[in-house]
Each structure stands twice: as C-alpha cells, then as structure tokens.
Design a protein around this motif. Structure first.
Motif, PDB file in Angstrom:
ATOM      1  N   LEU A 230       1.104  -1.157  -0.088  1.00 24.41           N
ATOM      2  CA  LEU A 230       0.102  -0.001   0.090  1.00 24.41           C
ATOM      3  C   LEU A 230       0.957   1.176  -0.090  1.00 24.41           C
ATOM      4  CD1 LEU A 230      -2.748  -0.568   2.539  1.00 24.41           C
ATOM      5  CD2 LEU A 230      -2.949  -0.716   0.042  1.00 24.41           C
ATOM      6  N   GLU A 231       0.642   2.064  -0.813  1.00 24.20           N
ATOM      7  CA  GLU A 231       1.347   3.513  -1.215  1.00 24.20           C
ATOM      8  C   GLU A 231       0.433   4.687  -1.204  1.00 24.20           C
ATOM      9  OE1 GLU A 231       5.282   1.770  -3.638  1.00 24.20           O
ATOM     10  OE2 GLU A 231       3.408   2.273  -4.701  1.00 24.20           O
ATOM     11  N   ALA A 232       0.936   5.578  -0.707  1.00 27.10           N
ATOM     12  CA  ALA A 232       0.242   6.955  -0.465  1.00 27.10           C
ATOM     13  C   ALA A 232       1.113   7.973  -1.293  1.00 27.10           C
ATOM     14  CB  ALA A 232       0.238   7.366   0.740  1.00 27.10           C
ATOM     15  N   LYS A 233       0.476   8.774  -2.067  1.00 31.68           N
ATOM     16  CA  LYS A 233       0.932   9.733  -3.164  1.00 31.68           C
ATOM     17  C   LYS A 233       1.592  10.892  -2.516  1.00 31.68           C
ATOM     18  CE  LYS A 233       0.360  11.461  -7.736  1.00 31.68           C
ATOM     19  NZ  LYS A 233      -0.470  11.731  -8.925  1.00 31.68           N
ATOM     20  N   LEU A 234       2.691  11.304  -2.561  1.00 32.38           N
ATOM     21  CA  LEU A 234       3.230  12.511  -2.075  1.00 32.38           C
ATOM     22  C   LEU A 234       3.403  13.641  -2.937  1.00 32.38           C
ATOM     23  CD1 LEU A 234       5.891  10.898   0.172  1.00 32.38           C
ATOM     24  CD2 LEU A 234       3.574  11.588   0.938  1.00 32.38           C
ATOM     25  N   GLY A 235       3.526  13.262  -4.334  1.00 37.33           N
ATOM     26  CA  GLY A 235       3.547  14.215  -5.322  1.00 37.33           C
ATOM     27  C   GLY A 235       3.626  13.578  -6.635  1.00 37.33           C
ATOM     28  N   PRO A 236       3.862  14.478  -7.822  1.00 39.90           N
ATOM     29  CA  PRO A 236       3.652  13.959  -9.034  1.00 39.90           C
ATOM     30  C   PRO A 236       4.922  12.715  -9.203  1.00 39.90           C
ATOM     31  CG  PRO A 236       3.796  16.118  -9.196  1.00 39.90           C
ATOM     32  CD  PRO A 236       3.940  15.888  -7.733  1.00 39.90           C
ATOM     33  N   ASN A 237       4.441  11.517  -9.440  1.00 40.54           N
ATOM     34  CA  ASN A 237       5.405  10.425  -9.707  1.00 40.54           C
ATOM     35  C   ASN A 237       6.038  10.045  -8.214  1.00 40.54           C
ATOM     36  OD1 ASN A 237       4.494   9.865 -12.256  1.00 40.54           O
ATOM     37  ND2 ASN A 237       5.569  11.540 -13.059  1.00 40.54           N
ATOM     38  N   ARG A 238       5.591  10.246  -7.287  1.00 40.08           N
ATOM     39  CA  ARG A 238       6.236  10.227  -6.086  1.00 40.08           C
ATOM     40  C   ARG A 238       5.160   9.410  -4.894  1.00 40.08           C
ATOM     41  NH1 ARG A 238       8.057  13.559  -1.296  1.00 40.08           N
ATOM     42  NH2 ARG A 238       9.563  12.274  -0.171  1.00 40.08           N
ATOM     43  N   TRP A 239       5.641   8.290  -4.755  1.00 38.27           N
ATOM     44  CA  TRP A 239       4.816   7.116  -3.929  1.00 38.27           C
ATOM     45  C   TRP A 239       5.676   6.670  -2.729  1.00 38.27           C
ATOM     46  CZ3 TRP A 239      -0.451   6.529  -4.783  1.00 38.27           C
ATOM     47  CH2 TRP A 239      -0.957   7.019  -6.128  1.00 38.27           C
TER      48      TRP A 239
ATOM     49  N   LYS B 259      -9.654  12.465  10.353  1.00 41.96           N
ATOM     50  CA  LYS B 259     -10.092  13.540   9.612  1.00 41.96           C
ATOM     51  C   LYS B 259      -9.113  14.884   9.606  1.00 41.96           C
ATOM     52  CE  LYS B 259     -13.679  15.688   6.746  1.00 41.96           C
ATOM     53  NZ  LYS B 259     -15.000  15.645   6.695  1.00 41.96           N
ATOM     54  N   HIS B 260      -9.003  15.212  10.922  1.00 42.90           N
ATOM     55  CA  HIS B 260      -8.746  16.631  10.991  1.00 42.90           C
ATOM     56  C   HIS B 260      -6.912  16.591  11.478  1.00 42.90           C
ATOM     57  CE1 HIS B 260     -12.532  18.491  10.485  1.00 42.90           C
ATOM     58  NE2 HIS B 260     -13.085  17.448  11.422  1.00 42.90           N
ATOM     59  N   SER B 261      -6.475  15.342  11.785  1.00 44.96           N
ATOM     60  CA  SER B 261      -5.106  15.188  12.130  1.00 44.96           C
ATOM     61  C   SER B 261      -4.072  14.797  11.158  1.00 44.96           C
ATOM     62  CB  SER B 261      -5.032  14.353  13.373  1.00 44.96           C
ATOM     63  OG  SER B 261      -5.394  12.952  13.285  1.00 44.96           O
ATOM     64  N   LEU B 262      -4.870  14.147  10.001  1.00 38.42           N
ATOM     65  CA  LEU B 262      -3.788  13.617   9.074  1.00 38.42           C
ATOM     66  C   LEU B 262      -4.308  13.775   7.608  1.00 38.42           C
ATOM     67  CD1 LEU B 262      -3.227  10.043  10.351  1.00 38.42           C
ATOM     68  CD2 LEU B 262      -1.602  11.924  10.614  1.00 38.42           C
ATOM     69  N   THR B 263      -3.524  14.225   6.781  1.00 36.92           N
ATOM     70  CA  THR B 263      -3.891  14.470   5.256  1.00 36.92           C
ATOM     71  C   THR B 263      -4.182  13.386   4.514  1.00 36.92           C
ATOM     72  OG1 THR B 263      -2.287  16.387   5.507  1.00 36.92           O
ATOM     73  CG2 THR B 263      -3.080  15.701   3.379  1.00 36.92           C
ATOM     74  N   LYS B 264      -5.236  13.385   4.208  1.00 32.95           N
ATOM     75  CA  LYS B 264      -5.509  12.271   3.375  1.00 32.95           C
ATOM     76  C   LYS B 264      -5.093  12.488   1.690  1.00 32.95           C
ATOM     77  CE  LYS B 264      -9.762  10.229   1.240  1.00 32.95           C
ATOM     78  NZ  LYS B 264      -9.750  10.351  -0.180  1.00 32.95           N
ATOM     79  N   ARG B 265      -4.479  11.269   1.475  1.00 31.16           N
ATOM     80  CA  ARG B 265      -3.689  11.213   0.224  1.00 31.16           C
ATOM     81  C   ARG B 265      -4.243  10.140  -0.724  1.00 31.16           C
ATOM     82  NH1 ARG B 265       0.839  14.312   0.812  1.00 31.16           N
ATOM     83  NH2 ARG B 265       1.327  14.778   2.617  1.00 31.16           N
ATOM     84  N   PRO B 266      -4.174  10.175  -2.024  1.00 33.81           N
ATOM     85  CA  PRO B 266      -4.323   9.080  -2.792  1.00 33.81           C
ATOM     86  C   PRO B 266      -3.707   7.784  -2.359  1.00 33.81           C
ATOM     87  CG  PRO B 266      -4.081  11.020  -4.253  1.00 33.81           C
ATOM     88  CD  PRO B 266      -3.620  11.352  -2.797  1.00 33.81           C
ATOM     89  N   ILE B 267      -4.184   6.702  -2.207  1.00 38.96           N
ATOM     90  CA  ILE B 267      -3.625   5.481  -2.068  1.00 38.96           C
ATOM     91  C   ILE B 267      -3.741   4.367  -3.048  1.00 38.96           C
ATOM     92  CG2 ILE B 267      -3.600   3.576  -0.483  1.00 38.96           C
ATOM     93  CD1 ILE B 267      -4.781   5.774   1.649  1.00 38.96           C
ATOM     94  N   ARG B 268      -2.659   3.538  -3.365  1.00 43.63           N
ATOM     95  CA  ARG B 268      -2.539   2.585  -4.387  1.00 43.63           C
ATOM     96  C   ARG B 268      -2.076   1.285  -3.734  1.00 43.63           C
ATOM     97  NH1 ARG B 268       2.356   4.003  -8.653  1.00 43.63           N
ATOM     98  NH2 ARG B 268       3.955   3.497  -7.228  1.00 43.63           N
ATOM     99  N   ILE B 269      -2.480   0.225  -4.482  1.00 39.39           N
ATOM    100  CA  ILE B 269      -1.847  -1.047  -4.203  1.00 39.39           C
ATOM    101  C   ILE B 269      -1.086  -1.371  -5.361  1.00 39.39           C
ATOM    102  CG2 ILE B 269      -2.290  -3.350  -4.109  1.00 39.39           C
ATOM    103  CD1 ILE B 269      -5.140  -2.536  -2.994  1.00 39.39           C
ATOM    104  N   ARG B 270       0.325  -1.651  -5.309  1.00 37.61           N
ATOM    105  CA  ARG B 270       1.260  -1.925  -5.823  1.00 37.61           C
ATOM    106  C   ARG B 270       1.534  -3.429  -5.889  1.00 37.61           C
ATOM    107  NH1 ARG B 270       6.863  -1.253  -6.696  1.00 37.61           N
ATOM    108  NH2 ARG B 270       6.836  -0.383  -4.766  1.00 37.61           N
ATOM    109  N   LYS B 271       1.657  -4.483  -6.961  1.00 33.56           N
ATOM    110  CA  LYS B 271       2.095  -5.766  -7.062  1.00 33.56           C
ATOM    111  C   LYS B 271       3.637  -5.471  -7.003  1.00 33.56           C
ATOM    112  CE  LYS B 271       1.388 -10.103  -9.042  1.00 33.56           C
ATOM    113  NZ  LYS B 271       0.442 -10.768  -9.960  1.00 33.56           N
ATOM    114  N   ILE B 272       4.293  -5.783  -6.171  1.00 32.81           N
ATOM    115  CA  ILE B 272       5.755  -5.534  -6.150  1.00 32.81           C
ATOM    116  C   ILE B 272       6.652  -6.977  -6.425  1.00 32.81           C
ATOM    117  CG2 ILE B 272       5.862  -3.544  -4.760  1.00 32.81           C
ATOM    118  CD1 ILE B 272       6.883  -5.137  -2.532  1.00 32.81           C
TER     119      ILE B 272
END
Length: 108
Positions: free
Chosen positions: A43-52, A91-104
């Motif tokens: 499970l990865e969260a997106k931090l920026g463009p092309n940055r997980w 909700k108010h203490s952490l930033t919600k970011r896009p999350i993906r599942i990556r097969k590694i």
C-alpha cells in the motif's frame, strides 16, 4: 493477514554466502532466507507527481499500520480501512492522500 512464509533450506555454500553478505553489511543486519512468495502487495500513498511512499512511512502516527500484504484481497481490505480512518476518526489530524496497491513481486 495470513501469509505462509517458510524458511528456505540452504546448503553450506548458500549459508556461507549469506554470512559473508551480513559481514559486509555490518553488525546492524541479520539476513533470513525464506522461500519466495508468488506475489507481494504494498500500500502506497502519493506524496507528489510520480512520488509514492509506503503508507507506514507516510502515516507513522498510526500505530501498527502495515504496508505489505501477501494477497491482493488483504491489501484491498487494508486500503479501504485506511481510507475510512483518514476520512473519519483522523480527518482533522492527518492529510488524506491518494492510496494505491502495487504488486511488487511476481515469480511465476
């Protein structure tokens, strides 16, 4: 998560190679040889463009949060639970970011 990890059976030469690698890495590491899994999911969260980044590193405040799963179904359930947590209780203490599942890994 039910993950059946089995210790690998190694011959003397393979053990020697692992011990040499441990020696080269320093006293901080101990390597354990296990049989390869068919697949592993992260499970990865997106931090920026092309940055997980792994979710356990992005959200260290969430105690016991795991990033790696042996089955895609377990990863999907964990992703859903994490998204619910981020939009609900935290909700108010952490930033919600896009999350993906990556097969590694895929060893077939």
């Amino acid at each position: 998560m039910s993950c059946s990890i089995r210790i690998a059976r190694l011959n003397d030469e393979e053990v020697r190679v692992i011990r040499e690698l441990e020696k080269n890495l320093g006293d901080r590491f101990c390597l354990l040889a296990v049989e390869k899994l068919k697949a592993l999911y992260v499970l990865e969260a997106k931090l920026g463009p092309n940055r997980w980044e792994r979710v356990d590193r992005v959200y260290p405040e969430i105690e016991g949060l795991k990033a790696f799963y042996c089955s895609e179904e377990d990863a999907r359930l964990a992703k859903s639970a994490l998204k619910s947590l981020l939009t609900g209780k935290m909700k108010h203490s952490l930033t919600k970011r896009p999350i993906r599942i990556r097969k590694i890994q895929d060893y077939e």
